[in-house]
Design an enzyme around this catalytic site. Structure first.
Site, PDB file in Angstrom:
ATOM      1  N   GLN A  85     -13.095 -46.328   5.445  1.00 36.28           N
ATOM      2  CA  GLN A  85     -11.775 -46.785   5.901  1.00 36.28           C
ATOM      3  C   GLN A  85     -11.066 -45.728   6.740  1.00 36.28           C
ATOM      4  O   GLN A  85      -9.834 -45.700   6.805  1.00 36.28           O
ATOM      5  CB  GLN A  85     -10.906 -47.186   4.702  1.00 36.28           C
ATOM      6  CG  GLN A  85     -11.272 -48.518   4.092  1.00 36.28           C
ATOM      7  CD  GLN A  85     -11.229 -49.665   5.103  1.00 36.28           C
ATOM      8  OE1 GLN A  85     -10.445 -49.665   6.038  1.00 36.28           O
ATOM      9  NE2 GLN A  85     -12.088 -50.645   4.909  1.00 36.28           N
ATOM     10  N   SER A  86     -11.823 -44.870   7.381  1.00 34.89           N
ATOM     11  CA  SER A  86     -11.215 -43.795   8.176  1.00 34.89           C
ATOM     12  C   SER A  86     -10.371 -44.354   9.328  1.00 34.89           C
ATOM     13  O   SER A  86     -10.871 -45.064  10.199  1.00 34.89           O
ATOM     14  CB  SER A  86     -12.329 -42.905   8.735  1.00 34.89           C
ATOM     15  OG  SER A  86     -11.802 -42.032   9.707  1.00 34.89           O
ATOM     16  N   ASN A  87      -9.086 -43.985   9.312  1.00 36.30           N
ATOM     17  CA  ASN A  87      -8.202 -44.347  10.430  1.00 36.30           C
ATOM     18  C   ASN A  87      -8.644 -43.595  11.688  1.00 36.30           C
ATOM     19  O   ASN A  87      -8.575 -44.115  12.791  1.00 36.30           O
ATOM     20  CB  ASN A  87      -6.756 -43.952  10.109  1.00 36.30           C
ATOM     21  CG  ASN A  87      -6.209 -44.735   8.932  1.00 36.30           C
ATOM     22  OD1 ASN A  87      -6.104 -45.955   8.987  1.00 36.30           O
ATOM     23  ND2 ASN A  87      -5.877 -44.032   7.853  1.00 36.30           N
TER      24      ASN A  87
ATOM     25  N   ALA B 113     -11.734 -42.570  12.479  1.00 34.94           N
ATOM     26  CA  ALA B 113     -12.953 -43.130  13.069  1.00 34.94           C
ATOM     27  C   ALA B 113     -12.606 -44.370  13.896  1.00 34.94           C
ATOM     28  O   ALA B 113     -13.076 -44.518  15.042  1.00 34.94           O
ATOM     29  CB  ALA B 113     -13.965 -43.462  11.973  1.00 34.94           C
TER      30      ALA B 113
END
Ligand SMILES: Cc1ncc(COP(=O)(O)O)c(C=O)c1O
Length: 343
Positions: free
Chosen positions: A73-75, A77
């Site tokens: 859930q990396s913002n 990335a």
């Protein structure tokens, strides 16, 4: 005169900065918010400020593919994948597989923009993500592409300039508002935002405390990490060093105690706080970063109002009247948590 490195304009800047009337009344302080969650829709939150500088460096080195890493859930990335599209580049995202479920939130958006996603295990992520990204860079070379590796959270020397630039913006906004912040609060996730704000506060002679709240790991580890980034960042600024800026690892103010069960892990009180704030001010926080940070800040202010000891003696909120909270975004991370929330 401070000359910052070149940047590519990707964010909607300046972001709004205004007083949170109801929270200010409740806490008997002047609490302001800087809406960095409004830097954009596709490229939203704090990461886009860092990417403005990072992608300019990548382009100047002839890169055609942005390679980065993060949790599923990396913002960061997701923002990198979108930035690549906007700049006519491609992206490869190395994501931690341990959290894999059906595609939602940021992961869904990564897929929508067509990022090349490579899942690795949590162990591989912890031990050899850099090696894996280097291998991807070599693989791309064999396809006549030029990769540029962006570390987790775009937190490195060049990434810090996003928040050095934000500090310059805050200084202008102080003048427009006719006031002076005595504390500026941000989340510490990979520490680039915090470290950039610290450098900016010194370069622009802000005379305020910059206070970070870590949402994972420990404050001493983040002091160390922030200081490394600050040293790296100074290499881009002629004649500037941490010593000249009077920054030491020890005087970095990071308040521990609000990471809860750890990175991206929540308890029901986190969601209660997010709901309470949304119902008070009409603003959404996220469960991983801004929810924990603001919850920490509010708790520390409440403690100081009752004369209780602060978690970090360097950040005793009884000494501050005008406080700025930086909302760093992250809303897409709320959706995958729907199952943990109760209404
Ligand atoms: C929404 C949001 N807020 C805060 C942070 C923390 O910022 P930094 O990684 O610069 O410490 C992140 C990323 O880690 C984020 O995605």
């Amino acid at each position: 005169m401070i000359t910052l490195p070149e940047k590519i304009s990707l964010a909607n800047l300046p972001t709004r900065t205004y007083k949170l009337q109801k929270l200010s009344e409740k806490l008997e302080k002047n609490i302001y918010i800087k809406r960095d969650d409004e830097t954009g829709v596709e490229l939203s939150g704090n990461k886009v400020r860092k990417l403005e500088f990072v992608t300019a460096e990548a382009k100047s080195q002839g890169a055609t593919v942005l390679i980065t890493c993060g949790g599923i859930q990396s913002n960061h990335a997701r923002a990198t994948a979108v930035a690549a599209i906007k700049l006519g580049m491609k992206s490869v995202l190395v994501l931690r597989e341990s959290e894999k479920g059906h595609a939602e939130g940021n992961h869904l958006l990564d897929l929508v923009v067509g990022a090349d996603i490579r899942f690795i295990s949590a162990k591989e992520y912890a031990e050899k993500r850099f090696e894996i990204m280097e291998d991807i860079k070599k693989e791309l070379e064999s396809q006549c592409e030029t990769g540029y590796i962006i570390p987790e959270g775009a937190s490195n020397g060049i990434g810090l300039f996003g928040y050095i630039n934000a500090m310059k913006e805050i200084k202008t906004q102080e003048e427009e508002l006719g006031m002076k912040f005595d504390a500026i609060v941000s989340c510490v996730g990979s520490a680039g935002t915090y470290a950039g704000l610290v450098v900016g506060s010194k370069l622009y002679n802000m005379k305020c405390d910059v206070i970070g709240f870590n949402i994972a790991d420990t404050a001493p580890n983040f002091q160390k990490r922030s200081f490394e980034y600050i040293k790296e960042c100074c290499n881009y600024l002629e004649g500037i060093s941490p010593e000249i800026l009077e920054i030491t690892e020890e005087n970095l103010i990071i308040t521990d105690g609000y990471a809860g069960k750890g990175y991206a892990l929540n308890v029901s009180a986190d969601f209660e706080f997010i709901k309470e704030f949304a119902r008070l001010e009409g603003i959404f926080l996220d469960p991983v970063y801004t929810g924990k940070t603001l919850k920490g800040m509010v708790s520390e202010i409440a403690k100081s109002n009752f004369g209780l000891e602060p978690n970090n003696p360097m950040a005793d909120f009884s000494q501050y009247q005008n406080i700025l909270f930086i909302h760093t975004g992250g809303l897409y991370g709320l959706f995958p948590k729907a199952g943990e929330m109760s209404f």
